[in-house]
Design a protein around this motif. Structure first.
Motif, PDB file in Angstrom:
ATOM      1  N   ALA A   1       0.826  -1.207   0.000  1.00  0.00           N
ATOM      2  CA  ALA A   1       0.000   0.000   0.000  1.00  0.00           C
ATOM      3  C   ALA A   1       0.861   1.258   0.000  1.00  0.00           C
ATOM      4  CB  ALA A   1      -0.927   0.005   1.217  1.00  0.00           C
ATOM      5  N   LEU A   2       2.147   1.113   0.339  1.00  0.00           N
ATOM      6  CA  LEU A   2       3.056   2.259   0.411  1.00  0.00           C
ATOM      7  C   LEU A   2       4.037   2.249  -0.745  1.00  0.00           C
ATOM      8  CD1 LEU A   2       4.123   2.264   4.174  1.00  0.00           C
ATOM      9  CD2 LEU A   2       2.313   3.587   3.078  1.00  0.00           C
TER      10      LEU A   2
ATOM     11  N   LEU B   1       7.303   6.037   2.287  1.00  0.00           N
ATOM     12  CA  LEU B   1       8.200   5.557   3.345  1.00  0.00           C
ATOM     13  C   LEU B   1       9.282   6.574   3.705  1.00  0.00           C
ATOM     14  CD1 LEU B   1       8.801   1.823   2.453  1.00  0.00           C
ATOM     15  CD2 LEU B   1       7.843   2.710   4.572  1.00  0.00           C
ATOM     16  N   GLY B   2       9.608   7.432   2.765  1.00  0.00           N
ATOM     17  CA  GLY B   2      10.660   8.413   3.015  1.00  0.00           C
ATOM     18  C   GLY B   2      12.057   7.845   2.872  1.00  0.00           C
ATOM     19  N   ILE B   3      12.205   6.780   2.077  1.00  0.00           N
ATOM     20  CA  ILE B   3      13.541   6.186   1.951  1.00  0.00           C
ATOM     21  C   ILE B   3      14.359   6.788   0.815  1.00  0.00           C
ATOM     22  CG2 ILE B   3      12.809   4.015   3.008  1.00  0.00           C
ATOM     23  CD1 ILE B   3      12.974   2.736   0.215  1.00  0.00           C
TER      24      ILE B   3
ATOM     25  N   LYS C   1      -2.298   5.835   4.451  1.00  0.00           N
ATOM     26  CA  LYS C   1      -2.382   4.611   3.639  1.00  0.00           C
ATOM     27  C   LYS C   1      -2.179   3.368   4.500  1.00  0.00           C
ATOM     28  CE  LYS C   1      -0.704   6.563  -0.742  1.00  0.00           C
ATOM     29  NZ  LYS C   1       0.437   6.545  -1.695  1.00  0.00           N
ATOM     30  N   LEU C   2      -1.242   3.441   5.463  1.00  0.00           N
ATOM     31  CA  LEU C   2      -1.016   2.307   6.371  1.00  0.00           C
ATOM     32  C   LEU C   2      -2.299   1.977   7.116  1.00  0.00           C
ATOM     33  CD1 LEU C   2       2.417   2.775   8.194  1.00  0.00           C
ATOM     34  CD2 LEU C   2       1.733   0.868   6.747  1.00  0.00           C
ATOM     35  N   LYS C   3      -2.923   2.999   7.679  1.00  0.00           N
ATOM     36  CA  LYS C   3      -4.149   2.792   8.461  1.00  0.00           C
ATOM     37  C   LYS C   3      -5.253   2.196   7.588  1.00  0.00           C
ATOM     38  CE  LYS C   3      -7.285   4.960  11.668  1.00  0.00           C
ATOM     39  NZ  LYS C   3      -7.680   6.159  12.374  1.00  0.00           N
TER      40      LYS C   3
ATOM     41  N   ILE D   1      -2.941  -1.457   9.027  1.00  0.00           N
ATOM     42  CA  ILE D   1      -1.760  -1.427   9.891  1.00  0.00           C
ATOM     43  C   ILE D   1      -1.762  -0.110  10.653  1.00  0.00           C
ATOM     44  CG2 ILE D   1       0.772  -1.413   9.959  1.00  0.00           C
ATOM     45  CD1 ILE D   1       0.736  -3.048   7.357  1.00  0.00           C
ATOM     46  N   ALA D   2      -1.658  -0.190  11.968  1.00  0.00           N
ATOM     47  CA  ALA D   2      -1.613   1.027  12.779  1.00  0.00           C
ATOM     48  C   ALA D   2      -0.291   1.750  12.497  1.00  0.00           C
ATOM     49  CB  ALA D   2      -1.734   0.689  14.261  1.00  0.00           C
TER      50      ALA D   2
END
Length: 166
Positions: free
Chosen positions: A23-24, A29-31, A101-103, A107-108
Motif C-alpha cells: 500500500a506504500l 516511506l521516506g527512503i 495509507k497504512l491505516k 496497519i496502525a
C-alpha cells in the motif's frame, strides 16, 4: 531524449512500492534521500540514493530492482542505486499520506516522534486501525517483519499490526 527533471523522476519513483507493505510507495516511506541526474544528454543517467528502513532489510533488493525497472520504462538504462546508511532511517521520514495509507491498509501507523523514547516500563498507546479503539494490547514485539509489532484490539477483537516507531 528530452531532459528530465527531479520532479519527473520523483513522480516515476512513486510507482515503486514496498514489497512488504504494497500500500506504500518508497516516497511514502521516506527512503528516497536524493536524486542526481547525470549531465550527459546523449546517455542519460541517474543516481538515486535510498536509506533502508533498517540495516539488512531484505526488501531493499526488491526495491532496487523496482527502481531500475521504472527508470528503464522511461528510457533510463544507466541507473545507480546507492544505499545510504547514515543517518539511519526513522519513521519520522514517513509522509502523512503514507501513514494514512497504512491505516487504510489495516496497519496502525507510528504515532509519536522517534526521538520521544518510551520510559522503561512504558508502552505505546496504539489505536486499532479498524475500529479506532485505544483498548488494545501488545501480543508480540515482532510481527511478520521486524519493523512491525502484533496487537489485538480488545473492543472489536481483531488482530492487527503496528508499524513501530523507530
Amino acid at each position: 531524449m528530452k531532459s528530465m527533471t527531479n520532479a519527473e523522476i520523483m513522480e516515476w519513483l512513486s510507482d515503486v512500492t514496498d514489497p512488504e507493505v504494497p500500500a506504500l510507495n518508497i516516497l511514502d516511506l521516506g527512503i528516497v534521500r536524493n536524486v542526481v541526474i547525470g549531465e550527459n544528454v546523449d546517455e542519460p543517467s541517474v543516481k538515486i540514493v535510498i536509506t533502508p528502513t533498517y540495516s539488512g532489510c531484505p526488501a531493499m533488493d526488491v526495491i532496487t530492482i523496482g527502481i531500475r525497472m521504472v527508470m528503464a520504462s522511461h528510457g533510463i538504462k544507466n541507473v545507480n542505486v546507492e544505499a545510504q546508511l547514515s543517518p539511519a532511517w526513522t519513521t519520522d521520514w514517513m509522509t502523512e499520506e503514507g501513514k494514512k495509507k497504512l491505516k487504510a491498509y489495516g496497519i496502525a501507523p507510528p504515532h509519536r516522534k522517534a526521538f520521544k523514547a518510551l520510559g522503561l516500563f512504558e508502552e505505546d498507546k496504539v489505536s486499532c486501525p479498524r475500529c479506532g479503539s485505544e483498548d488494545t494490547e501488545l501480543v508480540s514485539q515482532f510481527g511478520p517483519t521486524s519493523c512491525k509489532a502484533l496487537y489485538k484490539c480488545l473492543s472489536c477483537k481483531e488482530p492487527f499490526e503496528h508499524f513501530k516507531c523507530h
